[in-house]
Design a protein around this motif. Structure first.
Motif, PDB file in Angstrom:
ATOM      1  N   ALA A  77       7.736 -26.290 -33.718  1.00 53.11           N
ATOM      2  CA  ALA A  77       8.438 -25.556 -34.781  1.00 53.11           C
ATOM      3  C   ALA A  77       7.547 -25.103 -35.940  1.00 53.11           C
ATOM      4  O   ALA A  77       7.664 -23.965 -36.387  1.00 53.11           O
ATOM      5  N   PRO A  78       6.637 -25.934 -36.443  1.00 51.29           N
ATOM      6  CA  PRO A  78       5.809 -25.474 -37.570  1.00 51.29           C
ATOM      7  C   PRO A  78       4.680 -24.519 -37.162  1.00 51.29           C
ATOM      8  O   PRO A  78       3.913 -24.079 -38.002  1.00 51.29           O
ATOM      9  N   HIS A  79       4.600 -24.178 -35.874  1.00 51.06           N
ATOM     10  CA  HIS A  79       3.530 -23.315 -35.354  1.00 51.06           C
ATOM     11  C   HIS A  79       4.162 -22.138 -34.628  1.00 51.06           C
ATOM     12  O   HIS A  79       4.202 -22.104 -33.396  1.00 51.06           O
ATOM     13  N   PRO A  80       4.665 -21.139 -35.370  1.00 46.08           N
ATOM     14  CA  PRO A  80       5.434 -20.054 -34.745  1.00 46.08           C
ATOM     15  C   PRO A  80       4.670 -19.274 -33.671  1.00 46.08           C
ATOM     16  O   PRO A  80       5.263 -18.866 -32.686  1.00 46.08           O
ATOM     17  N   GLU A  81       3.377 -19.071 -33.845  1.00 45.62           N
ATOM     18  CA  GLU A  81       2.619 -18.329 -32.822  1.00 45.62           C
ATOM     19  C   GLU A  81       2.545 -19.124 -31.529  1.00 45.62           C
ATOM     20  O   GLU A  81       2.722 -18.572 -30.445  1.00 45.62           O
ATOM     21  N   ALA A  82       2.295 -20.416 -31.631  1.00 46.20           N
ATOM     22  CA  ALA A  82       2.251 -21.271 -30.444  1.00 46.20           C
ATOM     23  C   ALA A  82       3.638 -21.361 -29.818  1.00 46.20           C
ATOM     24  O   ALA A  82       3.779 -21.323 -28.589  1.00 46.20           O
ATOM     25  N   ALA A  83       4.676 -21.450 -30.639  1.00 52.23           N
ATOM     26  CA  ALA A  83       6.043 -21.515 -30.126  1.00 52.23           C
ATOM     27  C   ALA A  83       6.395 -20.235 -29.381  1.00 52.23           C
ATOM     28  O   ALA A  83       6.979 -20.283 -28.291  1.00 52.23           O
ATOM     29  N   ASP A  84       6.018 -19.082 -29.933  1.00 54.66           N
ATOM     30  CA  ASP A  84       6.280 -17.805 -29.254  1.00 54.66           C
ATOM     31  C   ASP A  84       5.589 -17.764 -27.894  1.00 54.66           C
ATOM     32  O   ASP A  84       6.180 -17.333 -26.903  1.00 54.66           O
ATOM     33  N   ARG A  85       4.331 -18.222 -27.847  1.00 59.98           N
ATOM     34  CA  ARG A  85       3.598 -18.242 -26.567  1.00 59.98           C
ATOM     35  C   ARG A  85       4.290 -19.185 -25.587  1.00 59.98           C
ATOM     36  O   ARG A  85       4.430 -18.870 -24.411  1.00 59.98           O
ATOM     37  N   TRP A  86       4.712 -20.366 -26.057  1.00 59.78           N
ATOM     38  CA  TRP A  86       5.369 -21.323 -25.180  1.00 59.78           C
ATOM     39  C   TRP A  86       6.674 -20.756 -24.614  1.00 59.78           C
ATOM     40  O   TRP A  86       6.919 -20.827 -23.420  1.00 59.78           O
ATOM     41  N   TYR A  87       7.519 -20.186 -25.487  1.00 61.19           N
ATOM     42  CA  TYR A  87       8.806 -19.681 -25.018  1.00 61.19           C
ATOM     43  C   TYR A  87       8.627 -18.490 -24.078  1.00 61.19           C
ATOM     44  O   TYR A  87       9.389 -18.356 -23.110  1.00 61.19           O
ATOM     45  N   ALA A  88       7.638 -17.637 -24.304  1.00 62.50           N
ATOM     46  CA  ALA A  88       7.362 -16.533 -23.375  1.00 62.50           C
ATOM     47  C   ALA A  88       6.908 -17.082 -22.023  1.00 62.50           C
ATOM     48  O   ALA A  88       7.365 -16.628 -20.966  1.00 62.50           O
ATOM     49  N   PHE A  89       6.020 -18.063 -22.048  1.00 61.94           N
ATOM     50  CA  PHE A  89       5.557 -18.697 -20.813  1.00 61.94           C
ATOM     51  C   PHE A  89       6.721 -19.348 -20.070  1.00 61.94           C
ATOM     52  O   PHE A  89       6.905 -19.162 -18.866  1.00 61.94           O
ATOM     53  N   SER A  90       7.535 -20.099 -20.793  1.00 66.53           N
ATOM     54  CA  SER A  90       8.660 -20.808 -20.197  1.00 66.53           C
ATOM     55  C   SER A  90       9.655 -19.827 -19.567  1.00 66.53           C
ATOM     56  O   SER A  90      10.125 -20.027 -18.439  1.00 66.53           O
ATOM     57  N   GLU A  91       9.982 -18.759 -20.286  1.00 65.55           N
ATOM     58  CA  GLU A  91      10.913 -17.752 -19.767  1.00 65.55           C
ATOM     59  C   GLU A  91      10.358 -17.100 -18.506  1.00 65.55           C
ATOM     60  O   GLU A  91      11.092 -16.882 -17.534  1.00 65.55           O
ATOM     61  N   ASP A  92       9.073 -16.808 -18.504  1.00 64.53           N
ATOM     62  CA  ASP A  92       8.442 -16.208 -17.331  1.00 64.53           C
ATOM     63  C   ASP A  92       8.535 -17.140 -16.121  1.00 64.53           C
ATOM     64  O   ASP A  92       8.826 -16.707 -15.009  1.00 64.53           O
ATOM     65  N   ARG A  93       8.317 -18.429 -16.337  1.00 63.57           N
ATOM     66  CA  ARG A  93       8.421 -19.408 -15.248  1.00 63.57           C
ATOM     67  C   ARG A  93       9.843 -19.508 -14.720  1.00 63.57           C
ATOM     68  O   ARG A  93      10.067 -19.572 -13.518  1.00 63.57           O
ATOM     69  N   VAL A  94      10.823 -19.507 -15.613  1.00 66.41           N
ATOM     70  CA  VAL A  94      12.226 -19.586 -15.195  1.00 66.41           C
ATOM     71  C   VAL A  94      12.587 -18.358 -14.357  1.00 66.41           C
ATOM     72  O   VAL A  94      13.206 -18.480 -13.287  1.00 66.41           O
TER      73      VAL A  94
END
Length: 70
Positions: free
Chosen positions: A29-46
């Motif tokens: 949460a305190p790292h929005p750029e890392a969070a954006d990368r994680w959620y994009a990666f996660s969505e792509d995997r799903v």
């Protein structure tokens, strides 16, 4: 210590034991750029797993049609 290494250590600790998913999200949460990368990666995997499952079940995309966003 560089911020990326520190975040990696925090995330590694967060994924240990019960409640790992909540701690992982809280740590991002305190790292929005890392969070954006994680959620994009996660969505792509799903999406990839969903497409693989559909293909295994015999569903194929229609030519000329674009998938609708999830």
């Amino acid at each position: 210590m560089p911020p990326r290494i520190r975040l990696a250590e925090v995330l590694t600790t967060a994924i240990s034991g019960d409640g790992a998913f909540r701690r992982f999200k809280d740590a991002l949460a305190p790292h929005p750029e890392a969070a954006d990368r994680w959620y994009a990666f996660s969505e792509d995997r799903v999406r990839g797993r969903a497409r693989a499952w559909l293909a295994a079940e015999g569903y194929m995309p229609s030519p000329g049609r674009h998938p609708s966003p999830l």
